[in-house]
Design a protein around this motif. Sequence first.
Motif, mmCIF file in Angstrom:
data_model
loop_
_atom_site.group_PDB
_atom_site.id
_atom_site.type_symbol
_atom_site.label_atom_id
_atom_site.label_comp_id
_atom_site.label_asym_id
_atom_site.label_seq_id
_atom_site.Cartn_x
_atom_site.Cartn_y
_atom_site.Cartn_z
ATOM 1 N N ASP A 1 -2.869 -1.744 8.976
ATOM 2 C CA ASP A 1 -2.041 -1.890 7.780
ATOM 3 C C ASP A 1 -1.933 -3.369 7.408
ATOM 4 N N SER B 1 0.281 4.403 3.203
ATOM 5 C CA SER B 1 0.470 4.855 4.583
ATOM 6 C C SER B 1 0.641 6.364 4.630
ATOM 7 N N TYR C 1 -5.675 2.827 11.826
ATOM 8 C CA TYR C 1 -5.220 2.352 10.525
ATOM 9 C C TYR C 1 -4.655 0.945 10.665
HETATM 10 MG MG LIG Z 1 2.585 1.130 4.268
#
Ligand SMILES: [Mg+2]
Lengths: 777, 267
Positions: B105, B46, B103
Amino acid sequence: MTETEYQHPLMAAYWKQLDTRFPQVEEVFEDCMAEALAVLTREGLDAYLEAARVIGKLGRGVEPMLAFMEEWPSTAKAVGESALPAVMALIQRMQKSPNGRAIAPFLQTLAPVARRLQSQEQLQLYLDMTLDFMERTTGSIHGHHTTFPSPGLPDFLAQAPNLLNQLTLAGLKNWVEYGIRNYGTHPERQKDYFSLQSADSRAVLQRERHGTLLVDVERKLDLYLRGLWQDGDHLVPYSTAFDELRKPIPYYDKLGIRLPDVYDDVTVGCAVRTDQAGVNQGGAHGAPYGERIPGIDRYRAVLAHIVGHRRWSEAQVADNWSPFQRMAVEFFEDCRIETLLIREYPGLRRLFLALHPKPLADACDPETASCLRHRMAMLSRALLDPDHGYTDADLNDFVARFHAVMAGGESSTGEIAALALSYVAKTRRQSDQFAKVHFADTVVDYRDDNRQLWKFIEAGDEEEAFDETRKIEPDQEIQGLPPRHYPEWDYSSQTYRPDWVSVYEALHPSGNAADIDRLLAKHGALAKRLKKMLDLLKPQDKVRIRYQEEGSELDLDVAIRSLIDFKGGATPDPRINMSHTTAGRDIAVMLLLDLSESLNEKAAGSDQTILELSQEAVSLLAWAIDQLGDPFALAGFHSNTRHDVRYLPIKGYGEHWGDDAKARLAAMAAGYSTRMGAAMRHAAHYLGARPADKKLMLILTDGMPSDVDAHDERLLIEDARQAVRELDQQGIFPYCISLDPKADEYVGDIFGRQYTVIDRIERLPERLPQLFMALTK
Amino acid sequence: MIDKDQYKVYQEPFYQQQRNEVALYEAAYRNRLPVMVKGPTGCGKSRFVEYMAWKLNKPLITVACNEDMTASDLVGRYLLEANGTRWLDGPLTTAARIGAICYLDEIVEARQDTTVVIHPLTDHRRTLPLDKKGELLHAHPDFQLVISYNPGYQSLMKDLKQSTKQRFTAFDFDYPEAALETQIVAKETGMDAAVAAKLVKIGGVARNLKGHGLDEGISTRLLVYAATLIKDGVAPRDACRMAMVRPITDDADIRDTLDHAIDATFA
Ligand SMILES: [Mg+2]
Ligand SMILES: Nc1ncnc2c1ncn2[C@@H]1O[C@H](COP(=O)(O)OP(=O)(O)OP(=O)(O)O)[C@@H](O)[C@H]1O
């Protein structure tokens, strides 16, 4: 009573061999056999039945036979089936003495005793002790001879597992001694003592109960080796109590690391004194005076020391050196590796110093005794302890030289040996030759006996003869289909070598399918447990999926809640439908077995070979997959150069898990090498063609990829890794189950995270199906 | 109009490059290739994406995926309101409209039918059909899709579909090697390097036990936690136990072994 009829001809034959009519035995017979088949070899099984038969004919009723039938298999599992003659010998002695009634209690507790003692040597000590007990307490009352059985023996035997849970063999022996000495001639009190009824019996037990038992901390030590040192080995206990003269010293060899069965906690300062003179003052770098070092840390110190040798010591030729010189080399080398260990984990200095003696400078009189050991022990202390406080000029000179050598890096056994030799030369004294050796405070008891440090030329090192390169024997005809050719990855040039490997496919030879059924029967209990888990995995017909925005039906509960939200002015959840799907398992499985030569070796800690254990495990896995209904194929492989990789299908996708496949599995044999990449590519050829959603390739292996014509170790590892990438491209999920304890060094390079190393191979039959279920859950 | 700036990363996040991933990512972005970041938990995935968004000066929209997530949670849905319905873009749609880096995740957590909605965005079409709204959204030229996943779950079932995998370029992250991880911990927390190195050493011990009673080793994230506690004045032995050992295991033998490693390391 009627003759029992057993369905299976083998079972019937076994029953007949027992030659008994006890109905109680008949009741447990099948269970006992299931367990016996699981742990005993064929010969062991015969011996088992024969021994049971003999015990049944002792004329002591059903109890002894029953006990033996039930206890022996797990006893054999704990200490090995070869302990049987010793056990039978003791039974015969009891039978011939008035102590026949002790046979049943003896047998009834044999298995828990064996599990606790773990090794045959230890069990033998227990048997000896029992015999000694019996002889000293039998018939000695008021001069009546041999007519009285030992009063305490049956109680003692009944208590034995309980006692061994708390005591080492040494402690047990002391406790027994006390009882015999004090109550040898009082039948009633003897019984009280040995049944733990009397107060002093319990008090002596408490007194003898101390220390950390190896069996209790084994897993912690395994984790210690693996976690802190990336090492691992079998830990084998030896008893410290029975060899009063020469206390055994830890060591390691091919079979494992040998450690004392117990370590007491020690207190710094009085810890390691070998007699009155030992005073370890502690100091800034050592643990403070009076601190307790727990037994487990003593084990850790030994293991760390041994790891140090395994990492950094190189065996030296012993022939040209005198015993004194060798002793000096050992001390210096021990200090070198400990210095390196301390560099890794600084906290070790404190531990080592707490356990290392600190001889007084003037404790040894060179006029009357040989002081060499004393000098060496002081030097050893000084090499590790910055606050050693010794003022001897030679000693300090050599401490400085040692640190200078070590400052450059790791140094080496050879370099440090040279330093040791000059120390011996520099400090030699006439009296070193004296027969009387000053021993006090010179033993560093966490160090091993250094047997690995020496090699002897005279003995001859035949093993080191060169591996002869195997070639295809011209007369050994390759049958079956023409070869398929596969590329191999050459990592040094980062290119494929096209059509490099020839894979011959030929149906695996067949054996007897009933053998596999026998293996499955032997694991009946395990299968029952697995069955429960399998049932959970089995696809159910319909599954409801709730919280769907679009679905086939309105989900009333959710809809009403949504409506209420809406009416109340809140934002309603739009996912008010539900739908149904068939939770299908659409998995195709390929199980690829490494059948290379190394499988013929005995698995560590087991009587069975890796091959036998693999065969059992694979039988169970095949059974489990069959239960689930996933299509699966099974094939073995081995190789003998790139020109001859054999791929041996055992079961194809189209085939049933039936007698044909079982027969082939039964004939599973091991030989040659492991060219894994080629085998995986060939197996992928079949698995890739399956229509399934998910494709799983399990590779069961006991070592790294290798072959006789691949001299660069990395070559086939890198090729296998490349093969894994290819599988990935084809949508196949490869997963490796490795039986090689050293696999951590390379298996991740090949399979990334998709692997498991089975530490205890004997548990493979249980682990393999579980792993499969976990992977496909 | 949506305020793009709210998704901007204004402060430079600290990111320690492991190899040449920054340049490689920039190349992927220049060509708008979708990116997949693989690696175990807490290894910096991240953080890397956040750093790249900052470096490229693009907005970043992060979605944490879970198994209850449906396609509408990504794409958007009509909301019922007192006077009719109103369409609300999902995060993926928003990112495609405003030209953000999206993004996703832990993508494997999402159901597979959810995963397929990203497919048309990842090939040359770069479109997102909003079926219910009757709109075919053409992605903004700055838009890029990034997904992360942890291959450590070791399950055939939690693996990504080939057809999904094959739409991405990928980075394979792992815990950095010791020297680098030491630097990361030191820089991130201001801890001196000698202590940071010890934390990393203990992390290594736990990683050796992976598969032998531990499912995952100690993550870089937990090392950072420990260092943070030590900086705050907690004794190292306590900090390590609290931040590195207790969270990852309930197994008494493993705990004892790691505790011992802590004591052996902090002499
Ligand atoms: Mg992460
Ligand atoms: N290369 C790095 N540079 C800077 N910090 C890092 C780096 N790697 C890890 N970290 C630190 O580790 C922490 C965890 O990293 P991050 O949140 O990126 O993990 P992740 O891989 O996304 O984990 P998860 O899979 O659990 O979401 C960060 O907050 C940061 O402190």
